[in-house]
Design a protein around this motif. Structure first.
Motif, PDB file in Angstrom:
ATOM      1  N   ILE A   1      40.424 -50.410  27.902  1.00  0.00           N
ATOM      2  CA  ILE A   1      41.486 -50.532  27.170  1.00  0.00           C
ATOM      3  C   ILE A   1      40.786 -50.932  25.937  1.00  0.00           C
ATOM      4  N   ASP A   2      42.056 -51.014  24.677  1.00  0.00           N
ATOM      5  CA  ASP A   2      41.408 -51.194  23.687  1.00  0.00           C
ATOM      6  C   ASP A   2      41.979 -52.452  23.815  1.00  0.00           C
ATOM      7  N   ILE A   3      41.040 -53.846  23.833  1.00  0.00           N
ATOM      8  CA  ILE A   3      42.547 -55.148  23.765  1.00  0.00           C
ATOM      9  C   ILE A   3      43.214 -55.696  22.327  1.00  0.00           C
ATOM     10  N   SER A   4      42.064 -55.103  21.531  1.00  0.00           N
ATOM     11  CA  SER A   4      43.108 -55.433  20.667  1.00  0.00           C
ATOM     12  C   SER A   4      44.317 -54.817  19.724  1.00  0.00           C
ATOM     13  N   ASN A   5      44.801 -53.673  20.279  1.00  0.00           N
ATOM     14  CA  ASN A   5      45.505 -52.528  20.743  1.00  0.00           C
ATOM     15  C   ASN A   5      46.687 -53.658  21.112  1.00  0.00           C
ATOM     16  N   HIS A   6      46.449 -54.110  22.449  1.00  0.00           N
ATOM     17  CA  HIS A   6      47.527 -54.956  23.895  1.00  0.00           C
ATOM     18  C   HIS A   6      47.768 -55.689  22.340  1.00  0.00           C
ATOM     19  N   ILE A   7      46.703 -56.876  22.737  1.00  0.00           N
ATOM     20  CA  ILE A   7      47.798 -57.397  21.863  1.00  0.00           C
ATOM     21  C   ILE A   7      48.277 -57.115  20.293  1.00  0.00           C
ATOM     22  N   GLU A   8      48.535 -56.651  19.671  1.00  0.00           N
ATOM     23  CA  GLU A   8      48.886 -55.833  18.635  1.00  0.00           C
ATOM     24  C   GLU A   8      49.920 -55.337  18.669  1.00  0.00           C
ATOM     25  N   ARG A   9      50.159 -54.822  20.122  1.00  0.00           N
ATOM     26  CA  ARG A   9      51.310 -53.989  20.434  1.00  0.00           C
ATOM     27  C   ARG A   9      52.998 -55.256  20.499  1.00  0.00           C
ATOM     28  N   TYR A  10      51.579 -56.020  21.796  1.00  0.00           N
ATOM     29  CA  TYR A  10      52.196 -56.882  22.310  1.00  0.00           C
ATOM     30  C   TYR A  10      52.709 -57.723  20.948  1.00  0.00           C
ATOM     31  N   LYS A  11      52.373 -58.469  20.181  1.00  0.00           N
ATOM     32  CA  LYS A  11      53.199 -59.370  18.864  1.00  0.00           C
ATOM     33  C   LYS A  11      53.658 -58.838  18.174  1.00  0.00           C
ATOM     34  N   ASN A  12      53.820 -57.306  18.272  1.00  0.00           N
ATOM     35  CA  ASN A  12      54.886 -56.679  17.189  1.00  0.00           C
ATOM     36  C   ASN A  12      55.914 -55.996  17.357  1.00  0.00           C
ATOM     37  N   PHE A  13      56.136 -55.722  19.498  1.00  0.00           N
ATOM     38  CA  PHE A  13      57.271 -55.585  20.156  1.00  0.00           C
ATOM     39  C   PHE A  13      58.160 -56.451  19.754  1.00  0.00           C
ATOM     40  N   ASN A  14      59.364 -55.999  19.068  1.00  0.00           N
ATOM     41  CA  ASN A  14      60.854 -56.308  19.279  1.00  0.00           C
ATOM     42  C   ASN A  14      61.927 -55.802  20.219  1.00  0.00           C
ATOM     43  N   VAL A  15      62.137 -56.698  20.866  1.00  0.00           N
ATOM     44  CA  VAL A  15      63.294 -55.870  21.544  1.00  0.00           C
ATOM     45  C   VAL A  15      64.111 -55.846  20.847  1.00  0.00           C
ATOM     46  N   ASP A  16      65.080 -56.290  20.389  1.00  0.00           N
ATOM     47  CA  ASP A  16      66.292 -56.227  19.600  1.00  0.00           C
ATOM     48  C   ASP A  16      66.172 -54.926  18.846  1.00  0.00           C
ATOM     49  N   ASN A  17      64.663 -54.108  18.032  1.00  0.00           N
ATOM     50  CA  ASN A  17      65.072 -52.967  17.611  1.00  0.00           C
ATOM     51  C   ASN A  17      64.928 -51.608  17.925  1.00  0.00           C
ATOM     52  N   LEU A  18      64.781 -52.212  19.952  1.00  0.00           N
ATOM     53  CA  LEU A  18      64.977 -51.130  20.711  1.00  0.00           C
ATOM     54  C   LEU A  18      66.724 -50.061  20.740  1.00  0.00           C
ATOM     55  N   PRO A  19      66.214 -48.483  20.946  1.00  0.00           N
ATOM     56  CA  PRO A  19      67.321 -48.382  20.888  1.00  0.00           C
ATOM     57  C   PRO A  19      68.192 -48.853  21.774  1.00  0.00           C
ATOM     58  N   LEU A  20      69.137 -48.557  21.888  1.00  0.00           N
ATOM     59  CA  LEU A  20      70.949 -48.990  22.508  1.00  0.00           C
ATOM     60  C   LEU A  20      70.317 -50.809  23.143  1.00  0.00           C
ATOM     61  N   ILE A  21      70.021 -51.373  22.501  1.00  0.00           N
ATOM     62  CA  ILE A  21      69.577 -52.894  22.246  1.00  0.00           C
ATOM     63  C   ILE A  21      71.677 -52.967  22.667  1.00  0.00           C
ATOM     64  N   GLU A  22      72.190 -52.488  21.849  1.00  0.00           N
ATOM     65  CA  GLU A  22      73.363 -53.025  21.465  1.00  0.00           C
ATOM     66  C   GLU A  22      74.374 -52.826  22.821  1.00  0.00           C
ATOM     67  N   VAL A  23      74.260 -51.605  23.378  1.00  0.00           N
ATOM     68  CA  VAL A  23      74.553 -51.286  24.458  1.00  0.00           C
ATOM     69  C   VAL A  23      74.317 -52.429  25.647  1.00  0.00           C
ATOM     70  N   ALA A  24      73.369 -52.940  25.704  1.00  0.00           N
ATOM     71  CA  ALA A  24      72.527 -54.052  26.722  1.00  0.00           C
ATOM     72  C   ALA A  24      73.805 -55.205  26.129  1.00  0.00           C
ATOM     73  N   LYS A  25      73.441 -55.050  25.418  1.00  0.00           N
ATOM     74  CA  LYS A  25      74.075 -57.068  24.709  1.00  0.00           C
ATOM     75  C   LYS A  25      75.466 -56.583  24.892  1.00  0.00           C
ATOM     76  N   ALA A  26      76.565 -54.835  24.821  1.00  0.00           N
ATOM     77  CA  ALA A  26      78.461 -54.674  25.259  1.00  0.00           C
ATOM     78  C   ALA A  26      78.119 -55.620  26.634  1.00  0.00           C
ATOM     79  N   PHE A  27      76.919 -55.431  27.345  1.00  0.00           N
ATOM     80  CA  PHE A  27      77.081 -55.629  28.854  1.00  0.00           C
ATOM     81  C   PHE A  27      76.527 -57.204  29.301  1.00  0.00           C
ATOM     82  N   ASN A  28      76.400 -57.523  27.834  1.00  0.00           N
ATOM     83  CA  ASN A  28      75.668 -59.279  28.546  1.00  0.00           C
ATOM     84  C   ASN A  28      74.559 -58.963  28.866  1.00  0.00           C
ATOM     85  N   ILE A  29      73.889 -58.678  29.012  1.00  0.00           N
ATOM     86  CA  ILE A  29      72.277 -58.707  29.433  1.00  0.00           C
ATOM     87  C   ILE A  29      71.382 -58.713  28.556  1.00  0.00           C
TER      88      ILE A  29
END
Length: 238
Positions: free
Chosen positions: A94-122
């Motif tokens: 595995i590409d370690i640098s890719n893993h680290i960058e992807r984790y760092k850049n992964f913003n859960v607030d940008n997930l599709p349907l994140i507003e649905v999760a929030k509507a369910f208080n999840i």
């Protein structure tokens, strides 16, 4: 009856082998699923006939761990210890640098349907230590993600919605089938990229001949309809 898996026959046969569903177009006869949703879900089910099950090696952030390495200062001869990222022994390529960058850049607030999760208080969190790709923690109403593959989030969101319905069924195999079938439905309806071959592989892992297909489709239909209605309500009140 032998415990055969989906790969012993095709997925389309699995969904339509039950007499009450054979030659019928309506998949959710006695639930509050709109005609528009019903038609969409039937179309998605029929498309699955032509897709084979294939495993996908989904990225998992915990495949990279941090180990302590001693470093000696040649001038002072003092030993210090530094944490350095390394791949797990079974993940040497595995590409370690890719893993680290992807984790760092992964913003859960940008997930599709994140507003649905929030509507369910999840709540939704990311983790680089979780050993599974995702998990729904029912007593905390929390999704933990160890992958940025969006269908994994959808799968856990479905678990969250399903788990807090009044008629929740305590059957792991059934609930996993419902969650992944719902994931296919939802991703297709909302144009979220998904590897359906991987989803069918996942369904196969939990399926036996004893699965109650009509109940599974009924439940997945209810969950899909719930998400559609909540998303429509959110969009209307922006």
């Amino acid at each position: 009856m032998d415990n055969k898996k989906i790969t012993d026959f095709n997925l389309y046969d699995l969904f339509y082998r039950s007499a009450m569903f054979f030659n019928k177009e309506i998949i959710a006869l006695d639930v509050n699923v709109s005609d528009a949703t019903d038609k969409k879900l039937n179309k998605i089910l029929k498309e699955l006939e032509f897709i084979s099950a294939k495993y996908m090696d989904e990225i998992k952030f915990s495949d990279v761990i941090y180990e302590i390495f001693p470093e000696i200062n040649q001038r002072t001869k003092i030993i210090s210890f530094n944490y350095k990222p390394v791949s797990k022994k079974d993940k040497k390529n595995i590409d370690i640098s890719n893993h680290i960058e992807r984790y760092k850049n992964f913003n859960v607030d940008n997930l599709p349907l994140i507003e649905v999760a929030k509507a369910f208080n999840i709540r939704v969190e990311k983790s680089n230590t979780l050993e599974t790709l995702g998990r729904y923690v029912a007593n905390e109403k929390k999704i933990i993600l160890a992958s940025d593959y969006v269908p994994t989030f959808i799968h856990e969101l479905v678990h969250g919605i399903d788990r807090h319905m009044s008629d929740y069924i305590h059957d792991e195999n059934f609930n996993e089938l419902v969650a992944e079938l719902s994931t296919i439905f939802i991703c297709k309806i909302f144009s979220i990229p998904i590897n359906v071959s991987y989803s069918i592989h996942y369904l196969d892992a939990y399926s036996t001949m004893e699965v109650n297909v009509s109940k599974m489709i009924k439940r997945a239909s209810e969950i899909a309809e719930s998400i559609i209605k909540i998303k429509e309500h959110i969009d209307k009140n922006r």
